[in-house]
Design a protein around this motif. Sequence first.
Motif, mmCIF file in Angstrom:
data_model
loop_
_atom_site.group_PDB
_atom_site.id
_atom_site.type_symbol
_atom_site.label_atom_id
_atom_site.label_comp_id
_atom_site.label_asym_id
_atom_site.label_seq_id
_atom_site.Cartn_x
_atom_site.Cartn_y
_atom_site.Cartn_z
ATOM 1 N N ASP A 352 0.816 -1.205 0.000
ATOM 2 C CA ASP A 352 0.000 0.000 0.000
ATOM 3 C C ASP A 352 0.854 1.261 0.000
ATOM 4 O O ASP A 352 0.343 2.377 -0.077
ATOM 5 C CB ASP A 352 -0.914 0.029 1.235
ATOM 6 N N SER A 353 2.172 1.062 0.086
ATOM 7 C CA SER A 353 3.087 2.204 0.135
ATOM 8 C C SER A 353 3.148 2.883 -1.231
ATOM 9 O O SER A 353 3.155 2.214 -2.266
ATOM 10 C CB SER A 353 4.488 1.740 0.544
ATOM 11 N N PRO A 354 3.194 4.214 -1.262
ATOM 12 C CA PRO A 354 3.299 4.916 -2.543
ATOM 13 C C PRO A 354 4.661 4.777 -3.198
ATOM 14 O O PRO A 354 4.865 5.185 -4.340
ATOM 15 C CB PRO A 354 3.028 6.376 -2.154
ATOM 16 N N GLY A 355 5.628 4.195 -2.485
ATOM 17 C CA GLY A 355 6.964 4.033 -3.042
ATOM 18 C C GLY A 355 7.846 5.225 -2.724
ATOM 19 O O GLY A 355 7.393 6.252 -2.202
ATOM 20 N N PRO A 356 9.127 5.121 -3.041
ATOM 21 C CA PRO A 356 10.061 6.206 -2.721
ATOM 22 C C PRO A 356 9.806 7.450 -3.571
ATOM 23 O O PRO A 356 9.304 7.366 -4.695
ATOM 24 C CB PRO A 356 11.426 5.587 -3.044
ATOM 25 N N ALA A 357 10.155 8.582 -3.008
ATOM 26 C CA ALA A 357 10.052 9.832 -3.759
ATOM 27 C C ALA A 357 11.215 9.905 -4.743
ATOM 28 O O ALA A 357 12.278 9.315 -4.519
ATOM 29 C CB ALA A 357 10.102 11.025 -2.809
ATOM 30 N N PRO A 358 11.046 10.613 -5.859
ATOM 31 C CA PRO A 358 12.159 10.735 -6.810
ATOM 32 C C PRO A 358 13.330 11.498 -6.203
ATOM 33 O O PRO A 358 13.142 12.354 -5.326
ATOM 34 C CB PRO A 358 11.529 11.486 -7.980
ATOM 35 N N ALA A 359 14.524 11.189 -6.685
ATOM 36 C CA ALA A 359 15.706 11.923 -6.220
ATOM 37 C C ALA A 359 15.612 13.385 -6.616
ATOM 38 O O ALA A 359 16.064 14.272 -5.885
ATOM 39 C CB ALA A 359 16.968 11.292 -6.802
ATOM 40 N N TYR A 368 14.872 8.300 -10.448
ATOM 41 C CA TYR A 368 14.968 7.368 -9.333
ATOM 42 C C TYR A 368 16.258 6.564 -9.490
ATOM 43 O O TYR A 368 16.731 6.355 -10.603
ATOM 44 C CB TYR A 368 13.787 6.393 -9.320
ATOM 45 N N GLY A 369 16.783 6.086 -8.400
ATOM 46 C CA GLY A 369 17.968 5.251 -8.476
ATOM 47 C C GLY A 369 18.635 5.143 -7.127
ATOM 48 O O GLY A 369 18.325 5.900 -6.198
ATOM 49 N N THR A 370 19.545 4.204 -7.014
ATOM 50 C CA THR A 370 20.258 3.988 -5.758
ATOM 51 C C THR A 370 21.681 4.529 -5.808
ATOM 52 O O THR A 370 22.445 4.336 -4.868
ATOM 53 C CB THR A 370 20.300 2.480 -5.431
ATOM 54 N N LEU A 371 22.032 5.201 -6.910
ATOM 55 C CA LEU A 371 23.363 5.776 -6.999
ATOM 56 C C LEU A 371 23.494 6.901 -5.979
ATOM 57 O O LEU A 371 22.698 7.843 -5.960
ATOM 58 C CB LEU A 371 23.610 6.336 -8.400
ATOM 59 N N ALA A 372 24.497 6.816 -5.125
ATOM 60 C CA ALA A 372 24.688 7.844 -4.113
ATOM 61 C C ALA A 372 24.876 9.218 -4.738
ATOM 62 O O ALA A 372 24.472 10.247 -4.185
ATOM 63 C CB ALA A 372 25.891 7.487 -3.234
ATOM 64 N N GLU A 373 25.470 9.246 -5.928
ATOM 65 C CA GLU A 373 25.763 10.515 -6.586
ATOM 66 C C GLU A 373 24.501 11.262 -7.022
ATOM 67 O O GLU A 373 24.549 12.459 -7.297
ATOM 68 C CB GLU A 373 26.650 10.275 -7.812
ATOM 69 N N LEU A 374 23.353 10.561 -7.107
ATOM 70 C CA LEU A 374 22.131 11.217 -7.545
ATOM 71 C C LEU A 374 21.707 12.325 -6.574
ATOM 72 O O LEU A 374 21.014 13.267 -6.967
ATOM 73 C CB LEU A 374 20.996 10.201 -7.684
ATOM 74 N N SER A 375 22.113 12.199 -5.317
ATOM 75 C CA SER A 375 21.726 13.210 -4.334
ATOM 76 C C SER A 375 22.357 14.563 -4.616
ATOM 77 O O SER A 375 21.924 15.585 -4.081
ATOM 78 C CB SER A 375 22.118 12.744 -2.927
ATOM 79 N N ALA A 477 5.244 -1.417 -11.675
ATOM 80 C CA ALA A 477 5.780 -2.333 -10.662
ATOM 81 C C ALA A 477 6.847 -3.235 -11.261
ATOM 82 O O ALA A 477 7.857 -3.540 -10.612
ATOM 83 C CB ALA A 477 4.658 -3.175 -10.064
ATOM 84 N N GLN A 478 6.655 -3.663 -12.507
ATOM 85 C CA GLN A 478 7.658 -4.505 -13.157
ATOM 86 C C GLN A 478 8.961 -3.740 -13.357
ATOM 87 O O GLN A 478 10.049 -4.283 -13.133
ATOM 88 C CB GLN A 478 7.114 -5.005 -14.499
ATOM 89 N N ALA A 479 8.869 -2.480 -13.775
ATOM 90 C CA ALA A 479 10.069 -1.670 -13.980
ATOM 91 C C ALA A 479 10.761 -1.384 -12.655
ATOM 92 O O ALA A 479 11.989 -1.563 -12.525
ATOM 93 C CB ALA A 479 9.708 -0.367 -14.681
ATOM 94 N N ALA A 480 9.995 -0.928 -11.675
ATOM 95 C CA ALA A 480 10.582 -0.609 -10.370
ATOM 96 C C ALA A 480 11.124 -1.858 -9.705
ATOM 97 O O ALA A 480 12.168 -1.826 -9.033
ATOM 98 C CB ALA A 480 9.538 0.057 -9.481
ATOM 99 N N GLY A 481 10.439 -2.991 -9.887
ATOM 100 C CA GLY A 481 10.908 -4.249 -9.306
ATOM 101 C C GLY A 481 12.218 -4.700 -9.916
ATOM 102 O O GLY A 481 13.116 -5.164 -9.218
ATOM 103 N N ASP A 482 12.351 -4.554 -11.230
ATOM 104 C CA ASP A 482 13.613 -4.940 -11.866
ATOM 105 C C ASP A 482 14.728 -3.986 -11.463
ATOM 106 O O ASP A 482 15.870 -4.417 -11.273
ATOM 107 C CB ASP A 482 13.459 -4.977 -13.380
ATOM 108 N N ALA A 483 14.407 -2.695 -11.348
ATOM 109 C CA ALA A 483 15.420 -1.729 -10.899
ATOM 110 C C ALA A 483 15.924 -2.105 -9.511
ATOM 111 O O ALA A 483 17.129 -2.055 -9.240
ATOM 112 C CB ALA A 483 14.832 -0.325 -10.896
ATOM 113 N N ARG A 484 15.010 -2.498 -8.644
ATOM 114 C CA ARG A 484 15.409 -2.904 -7.289
ATOM 115 C C ARG A 484 16.261 -4.157 -7.328
ATOM 116 O O ARG A 484 17.274 -4.268 -6.634
ATOM 117 C CB ARG A 484 14.163 -3.136 -6.423
ATOM 118 N N SER A 485 15.848 -5.122 -8.156
ATOM 119 C CA SER A 485 16.594 -6.373 -8.268
ATOM 120 C C SER A 485 18.001 -6.140 -8.822
ATOM 121 O O SER A 485 18.976 -6.727 -8.351
ATOM 122 C CB SER A 485 15.827 -7.356 -9.158
ATOM 123 N N LEU A 486 18.106 -5.272 -9.822
ATOM 124 C CA LEU A 486 19.419 -4.945 -10.381
ATOM 125 C C LEU A 486 20.299 -4.264 -9.338
ATOM 126 O O LEU A 486 21.494 -4.568 -9.219
ATOM 127 C CB LEU A 486 19.249 -4.033 -11.594
#
Length: 513
Positions: A352-359, A368-375, A477-486
Amino acid sequence: MSALLPTQVEDHVASRLGAGDPTLWGPAAEADAASHLGWTALHETARRHLEPLEELFVDLRGEGVNRVVLVGMGGATLAAQVICATYGVPLVTLDSTSPDRVRAALAGDLRSTVMVVASKSGSTIETEALRAAVESAFTGAGIDPRRRMVVVTDAGSPLEAAARAKGCRGLFLEDPSVGGRFSALSAFGLVPAALAGVPVLEVLDEAAAVAESLEEDDRANPALVLGAALAGRRRFLVVSDHGSGIVGLGDWIEHLVGGATGKGGKGVVPVLAAPQAPDLGQPDAIDCRLVSLSADDDAEGPVLTVSGTLGALLLLWEHAVAVTARLLGVDPFDEPDVESSRTAARDLLESDSPGPAPAFVDDGIEAYGTLAELSAVTTVHEALQTLEECLGSDGYLAVLAYLDREANPSLPGARRALAQRLARPVTFGWGPRYLHSTGQLHKGGPASGVFLLLTADFSEDLAIPGLPFTFGRLIHAQAAGDARSLSEAGRPVLRLNLTDRTQVARVAALLEG
């Protein structure tokens, strides 16, 4: 290649493969291989489908039904697409969860449409959602969907049980021993093509004509030569078509090579390109040219030229890639990293979570992304630069677009300019189709890829009958799920969500530099 080929001849690899020897890939893969080698005899065993196919074809045409919509993903659809395109026979393939693509497929003349639902496992969320949408469309048009649904699946799958319980116009069961990536000559390739009007007996005969030569323990065996070449020091297979006459073969090769070899940190990265692509300037790239049977072999340098009839090439590549997997030391039939993306997508759908906010948001494009440099960045241009800086001297960039490919035909064109600018191989894939193709390679293959995912908001979403979410939510969800998996696999990932479709051109221009 020269050092690898003699060993394969001495070890009788070709004849053992033809005999279905499961020990070829080592003790760890033996149990899996023992239940996945039925494909080696499909040029003969698949003929059992021909008579019921002909009867069904005649009955449907007698009722004015001549439009085939193929519903499925990955290996369940790619071979049929190649067969139909090569014969110039129309086939509507619904292998996307994009609301726009689903809506377009359902906009055709349903009175003349038969739906072929193809799934080996019979349990993929995409196939279930797409099947439900097409069935609902038939019902809404006053057509009994049971009279217009043909099912292709493995014997014993949940889809077989559902098809029998509901009743359907045709049910074609394939031997579960036929691995998904190696199912081109099975019911999955033949049924949709035959119902669309292809004389599929010709394809089987073409494969049968070369089967014996592919099982010979001889240095001239093209499967051994091709398999050894793919397993050499070069890790990128750049496939280009030079008038082969086999339409779309590269997409199927990409699926086969990426899924069969990309695991355990190993694998061959397939790159689909036009002739003279800049990717070929890399020392770790193989120049593989698909040519016509009558072409003169005037290529210069280390070039692989491959030619043959349609059926012969399908069987050749299957044998060759099985050999490549053996040389790389991987099991060609398993997919240990595919389920992670599916699990992540299911988790997001159930949350039910709306998901993370964009960087950040740049003129309506959300990053969106997990790269520390995005901040530390605030524009799409800077974010792309940040991702590209993660690209090593042995790496590649994968651009993965969860968009309607019919509405964005020019987007893959950015690939060439991007490869030229980065001086590294660049791949392009449409989501979620690539999840069933190169998705295994991305997470399980060489840890040298960096990934750009493109998603978009939909001005008009589409409900999925019987499910608590829409197609728009599913594809996100498929795109965000694959991004998380990667990301969990340690791959650098950037996802750009376009809130307006006009932004596709802007992103393409930024990629081209």
